[in-house]
Enzyme design. Structure first.
Site, PDB file in Angstrom:
ATOM      1  N   ASP A 143       0.874  -1.170   0.000  1.00  0.00           N
ATOM      2  CA  ASP A 143       0.000   0.000   0.000  1.00  0.00           C
ATOM      3  C   ASP A 143       0.911   1.220   0.000  1.00  0.00           C
ATOM      4  OD1 ASP A 143      -1.652   2.152   0.547  1.00  0.00           O
ATOM      5  OD2 ASP A 143      -2.737   1.167   2.173  1.00  0.00           O
ATOM      6  N   TYR A 169      -5.929  16.108  -9.986  1.00  0.00           N
ATOM      7  CA  TYR A 169      -5.181  15.049 -10.660  1.00  0.00           C
ATOM      8  C   TYR A 169      -4.046  15.643 -11.494  1.00  0.00           C
ATOM      9  CZ  TYR A 169      -4.166  11.025 -13.624  1.00  0.00           C
ATOM     10  OH  TYR A 169      -3.536   9.996 -14.286  1.00  0.00           O
ATOM     11  N   ASN A 218       3.465   2.842 -10.623  1.00  0.00           N
ATOM     12  CA  ASN A 218       2.230   2.917 -11.397  1.00  0.00           C
ATOM     13  C   ASN A 218       1.012   3.283 -10.549  1.00  0.00           C
ATOM     14  OD1 ASN A 218       0.320   1.983 -13.731  1.00  0.00           O
ATOM     15  ND2 ASN A 218      -0.295   0.772 -11.961  1.00  0.00           N
ATOM     16  N   LYS A 260       0.054  15.009 -11.076  1.00  0.00           N
ATOM     17  CA  LYS A 260       0.939  14.492 -12.113  1.00  0.00           C
ATOM     18  C   LYS A 260       2.042  15.484 -12.476  1.00  0.00           C
ATOM     19  CE  LYS A 260      -0.728  10.409 -12.465  1.00  0.00           C
ATOM     20  NZ  LYS A 260       0.079   9.259 -12.023  1.00  0.00           N
TER      21      LYS A 260
END
Length: 227
Positions: free
Chosen positions: A53, A150, A79, A154
């Site tokens: 995790d 988001y 990932n 990134k």
């Protein structure tokens, strides 16, 4: 034989990346929050499973300790990630903890193992939605979407990549834009986008570079993407 850890590898892009690397002869560790799901995927694709995790320090430490005890690590593919369109602060913290701090946790735990490899590689899954260049190009799809949290997460992944590449020159460290892919990122099935098999090829390409390969770059299908 190359040993590779893929975080968040029980479905979607992570699972397909793990499958392609296992098929290419890598010893692949499927990192999974759900241990049973990880074992099921590992059995399906011919890999190994480890509970991991990325938001939990103890889980990350235990996972890397097991991988070290069973032979070490050559390639890390960060990932694991989540998405949201919400701007609720609590939800934003959850996304940033997974997408950004999660990479820090796993990378820091993995670096001692990677430094013992003859060809250590790290791949960070980023997105054109976090690219300042792409989101300012009117003809680029990333400029047509508003993904506040988001996209910010990134963009942070991309900066982690460039900073780690400078700080750890003995490891090849690159970010990847995998392309708009039909996955369940965000919690809902997405029927649009290209097949996951196609997008995973780009991740695999960057994960399998040699010691003379690039570092500190943002890769997509046909080469580099602007930051």
């Amino acid at each position: 034989m190359t040993t590779t850890l893929v975080t968040g590898a029980t479905r979607g892009l992570g699972k397909e990346t793990a499958r392609q690397l296992a098929a290419a002869g890598h010893t692949v560790w499927v990192g999974a929050r759900d241990e049973a799901a990880g074992r099921a995927v590992a059995a399906e694709i011919g890999a190994r499973a480890v509970r991991l995790d990325v938001t939990d320090d103890a889980s990350v430490a235990a996972a890397l300790a097991r991988i070290e005890a069973e032979g070490g690590l050559d390639v890390l593919i960060n990932n694991a990630g989540i998405a949201t369109f919400s701007v609720d602060p609590a939800e934003a913290l959850r996304v940033l903890d997974t997408n950004v701090v999660g990479i820090l946790r796993v990378t820091e735990a993995a670096l001692p193992l990677l430094r013992r490899s003859a060809n250590p590689v790290i791949v960070n899954l980023s997105s054109a939605l976090g690219s300042f260049w792409a989101t300012h190009q009117p003809d680029h799809p990333a400029s047509q979407l508003s993904t506040i949290v988001y996209g910010a997460s990134k963009a942070a992944v991309s900066m982690l990549t460039t900073q780690y590449a400078r700080a750890v020159p003995d490891v090849r460290i690159n970010a990847v834009e995998p392309g708009y892919t039909a996955t369940e990122l965000g919690g809902q099935p997405n029927p649009h986008g290209r097949p996951v098999e196609v997008s995973a090829r780009t991740v695999v390409r960057v994960a399998t570079i040699g010691p003379d390969g690039p570092t500190g770059t943002f890769q997509q299908d046909d080469g580099e993407l602007g930051w």
